[in-house]
Design an enzyme around this catalytic site. Structure first.
Site, PDB file in Angstrom:
ATOM      1  N   CYS A 126       0.810  -1.223   0.000  1.00 40.31           N
ATOM      2  CA  CYS A 126       0.000   0.000   0.000  1.00 40.31           C
ATOM      3  C   CYS A 126       0.842   1.271   0.000  1.00 40.31           C
ATOM      4  O   CYS A 126       0.402   2.311  -0.489  1.00 40.31           O
ATOM      5  CB  CYS A 126      -0.997  -0.005   1.167  1.00 40.31           C
ATOM      6  SG  CYS A 126      -0.276   0.245   2.799  1.00 40.31           S
ATOM      7  N   ASP A 127       2.078   1.236   0.524  1.00 39.45           N
ATOM      8  CA  ASP A 127       2.949   2.409   0.509  1.00 39.45           C
ATOM      9  C   ASP A 127       3.095   2.965  -0.909  1.00 39.45           C
ATOM     10  O   ASP A 127       3.264   4.170  -1.102  1.00 39.45           O
ATOM     11  CB  ASP A 127       4.358   2.078   1.016  1.00 39.45           C
ATOM     12  CG  ASP A 127       4.404   1.179   2.234  1.00 39.45           C
ATOM     13  OD1 ASP A 127       3.433   0.445   2.479  1.00 39.45           O
ATOM     14  OD2 ASP A 127       5.429   1.174   2.916  1.00 39.45           O
ATOM     15  N   ALA A 128       3.070   2.051  -1.867  1.00 43.43           N
ATOM     16  CA  ALA A 128       3.276   2.439  -3.259  1.00 43.43           C
ATOM     17  C   ALA A 128       2.291   3.513  -3.710  1.00 43.43           C
ATOM     18  O   ALA A 128       2.590   4.302  -4.610  1.00 43.43           O
ATOM     19  CB  ALA A 128       3.168   1.217  -4.164  1.00 43.43           C
TER      20      ALA A 128
ATOM     21  N   PHE B 127       1.442   6.113  -2.265  1.00 43.12           N
ATOM     22  CA  PHE B 127       2.000   7.444  -2.017  1.00 43.12           C
ATOM     23  C   PHE B 127       3.166   7.710  -2.962  1.00 43.12           C
ATOM     24  O   PHE B 127       3.384   8.845  -3.396  1.00 43.12           O
ATOM     25  CB  PHE B 127       2.498   7.532  -0.570  1.00 43.12           C
ATOM     26  CG  PHE B 127       3.065   8.883  -0.178  1.00 43.12           C
ATOM     27  CD1 PHE B 127       2.271   9.823   0.461  1.00 43.12           C
ATOM     28  CD2 PHE B 127       4.394   9.225  -0.442  1.00 43.12           C
ATOM     29  CE1 PHE B 127       2.782  11.069   0.821  1.00 43.12           C
ATOM     30  CE2 PHE B 127       4.907  10.460  -0.087  1.00 43.12           C
ATOM     31  CZ  PHE B 127       4.099  11.387   0.549  1.00 43.12           C
TER      32      PHE B 127
END
Lengths: 377, 377, 377
Positions: free
Chosen positions: A162-164, A166
């Site tokens: 999920c960081d991706a 951003f």
């Protein structure tokens, strides 16, 4: 008579020694505009004096940090931010980091695009490496996209963590806007949906960090001690902070804008609902007792997102007290010398932080939050 | 009896809390040698911690800054200056910036030449890029020199703007001296005269910044609200500061030295005459009321030049009170943390500054001034 | 009654103004763990803000400094040290400096090897340049090794000056350990013995800096005013500090380990014997009156070595008071802003220092000492 002497002596003391106290008192006025700006500049100065990265100055850690610096400049126009942005861009020779399939490695381009747009000197910014990265990232095959990399972490989509959300989408979105090429935005949406469909928990309205944390209904499902799912504060901070950045620059009439607005509002409501009493979110959102102290990187992104939502009419005023409580606690996490503490180290799931723990992306989250706090009311 | 208690209490207060006050008192002694040196080092340390440039670390902004650092080292021999000089030279790989026809882009070489002369390690400095720049700049054609670039700003001579007289001539002069090749000096003089003939106002004894500010006697002539010509403080600071640098290294028997001595004296007399009461020159020299506050970059260069003139016997002692008044005000423009404020941003004509506005070349002007103030009397 | 008013007033003063005093008192507790760590971090922060080198950021001066940073990280695990280590390694692109025959130019690799071992990110460190340097340095001919360079300083062996025993051997030793190639250690030993046989004074149990300081029994022998031989404090600090680093990583069963243990103990006994009353060694070890003040780089290396010896069971507890006395004096040499003063400039024999004189390798010696002081008791 004796009383009057005592009164004079006391007055003298208070007068003579009041300078030191004044500073302390001023710092407690955390919503004073001057005070917020000073805190932000001190954070910048400390961070610039303490360079850090995971693999290279152009990696995602500086990507997130300088995104915060860019937004701080956007709000304040203080040239100290622009000087830092230009300095790192020239040092990095406007290069992204090197793994063209990895969303992390283009996060730094948000700052390059910001400089290109806001520094009017001709031929200063070089956006060619960013273009080359995005073209390869979006339009060329790699073994994440095509599913040939079947690791246990299910790296079978482009943005499998999920960081991706951003790291790459706000860059692609801003590039599409600046170059007036909506095709990049469409391509971004395609990959965003893959990640959303896989990692978004529609019940909890939060993102699993990656497939390791998505329950399959068997004994291997990762549970917190309280039996809840593991939702990482910073991981969800990356998503909702990234959503605010996306919506900021996405065309009002973009056909899928409604999807992002809705997702932003859903997540915001959840984030508000689970805010701890002292204002700062714990690293494990649904199991705050796991590490029962506020964590600043995730909280900074949440605070930025909620404040941005208020300032841009997507969230109503009931969010304001939450945002103010959060900023008060964020400001209290800053050391006297400017360091932003209580930042969880580089990681991929909830782990504890400490008063001394810091990272450049934590400073970035602090600056993002401050940049919107300054616009409240 | 009560009085004596009060006296004791007061004494205790004064004793206990006197440390903080002592600092303040010391700082007011702006002509104390130790104090001047500390102010200069604080300026250096702050500037090193806040890198800034227009286009690249090797550009004219650092050129002017590191010229100040070099002169500060020359006076004090404090190795902190030499460490900074070497550090930037090695980072820049001893390169000039890239536009070979542009005087701005060789300003940085003043610092390289200084290091080469004063750092005795063999084979340390690499002056080849400086040589290549100067050879191209002076001896090859370009469309400024040959007049094919007929823009509205009349870029039809090599040094068509007065700032250029700081950027290139002192470098050429020092290179000629170090390499014992007077031909460079002669070539410098040729181009200097072109600029002098075009931009020097023999009546006002000041330089127009460029042809836009030279009156042609028609309705397009740019006038200040008071009807006077526009003479930019920093622009004239570039010239008179550059003259001091030139005269410092120009052979005593150079055939055209008299021209430079005379020009220096003429300008110095004018600068003295128009010094505002508080010591600092306004950005518009003949229209101080346009932006009625002292500006530090121009004032720093003026102060350096006048003090250099006194110290080298070109100006008499009647300049001393003016120079001291100027330094006192310059010192007061420095923030507690070392930042030199009240510096007009990058520009080409009078614009306002503020207590917070700073630039590396402003710090350079401050260091230049300090380096000569230290030698007074 | 009056007395009680005075008491209240005094109490008020002491309460109100006590903050400033508390700091001062705390700083006097130089053996408090927190205090030592703070002093070390302040030294790091100051040094990072004041980069300096002789010829290049990858040269021996940073080599010695970052060796201290590495050891400080090893003891404290404070990531501020690791951030600085990684930052310089990436800036230097993991390169040694360029003279492959010169021990100085591989000293920086100690920090690279440390990062490679302690930073677990895959493919981060690049040790290829270190390998290439060591292979050329140890296995290829050069005109020092083969004796064709017959200068007056007798540069006819690879490591003809005692400083070299800090610069290269610990790097070779650590490389041999990490790559499990004992042949490098054997080759190191061969060249170490050459230097030992030439420069070690078996009577005085100290190293001459180079052949200029080895007495030949004629009128040209260099003597101190008191008739003693010239033994340079830092020169011997390089050797005994290097010995501690060597022994730290040398296999317990290495056939020549006994030689190094013995040499270490012999030198330690001598260093202890000649320690001045105030704790800090003078630059001329046998002629302290030549420059009768403590010098911090040599003293830092001595303190590091003695404390390491205690901590590792090679030296007994009778060394402890000496080491504590030395650290107390080293700590007092640090300025309020973090700068480590009283460091002799770059040189090759005894010369004076001053309260303001500093060098990065002096900071390195301070950090080395602190890293072992933290482990005492």
């Amino acid at each position: 008579m004796n009383k009057s002497i005592l009164a004079i002596a006391t007055a003298l003391i208070l007068f003579t020694c009041s300078e030191a106290q004044k500073t302390t008192l001023e710092q407690k006025d955390v919503f004073n505009e001057t005070q917020i700006k000073e805190s932000m500049i001190k954070a910048l100065e400390w961070q610039e004096a303490h360079p850090i990265f995971a693999l290279h100055p152009s990696d995602w850690t500086n990507g997130a940090y300088y995104t915060g610096v860019a937004r701080a400049h956007n709000t304040t126009k203080n040239m100290m931010y622009m000087a830092a942005l230009k300095n790192q861009a020239v040092k990095n020779n406007w290069n992204t980091f090197k793994r063209l399939h990895h969303a992390d490695d283009v996060a730094i381009s948000y700052s390059y695009l910001y400089v290109a747009e806001n520094e009017k000197r001709r031929n200063f910014a070089d956006l060619e490496p960013t273009k080359q990265f995005l073209d390869a990232h979006l339009y060329e095959d790699n073994n994440w996209k095509d599913g040939t990399n079947k690791s246990k972490e299910d790296k079978t989509i482009l943005w499998w963590w999920c960081d991706a959300l951003f790291m790459a989408p706000p860059v692609i979105n801003l590039y599409a806007k600046q170059t007036e090429q909506p095709k990049y935005l469409d391509e971004m949406h395609k990959y965003y949906m893959e990640t959303y469909n896989r990692l978004y928990d529609k019940e909890e309205k939060l993102f699993a960090r990656d497939m390791r944390f998505v329950w399959k209904g068997n004994d291997n499902d990762r549970k917190e001690p309280n039996g809840k799912k593991v939702f990482w504060s910073r991981g969800n901070g990356w998503v909702i902070g990234g959503l605010a950045l996306l919506l900021e620059d996405m065309p009002e009439d973009y056909e899928h804008r409604g999807f992002y607005v809705n997702l932003f509002k859903e997540m915001a409501a959840k984030i508000l609902e689970i805010q701890p009493e002292d204002g700062l979110w714990r690293t494990s959102l649904l199991s705050p007792e796991s590490y029962d102290h506020g964590e600043v990187s995730g909280s900074g992104f949440h605070t930025f997102a909620l404040a941005w939502g208020i300032n841009n009419g997507l969230l109503d005023k009931k969010y304001t007290p939450a945002v103010k409580k959060a900023w008060k606690a964020l400001a209290a996490s800053q050391h006297e010398d400017g360091r932003v503490g209580w930042v969880q180290n580089i990681g991929a799931f909830p782990e504890p932080a400490s008063v001394d723990s810091w990272q450049n992306f934590g400073t970035g989250a602090f600056l993002l939050a401050g940049s919107e706090i300054l616009k409240l009311e």
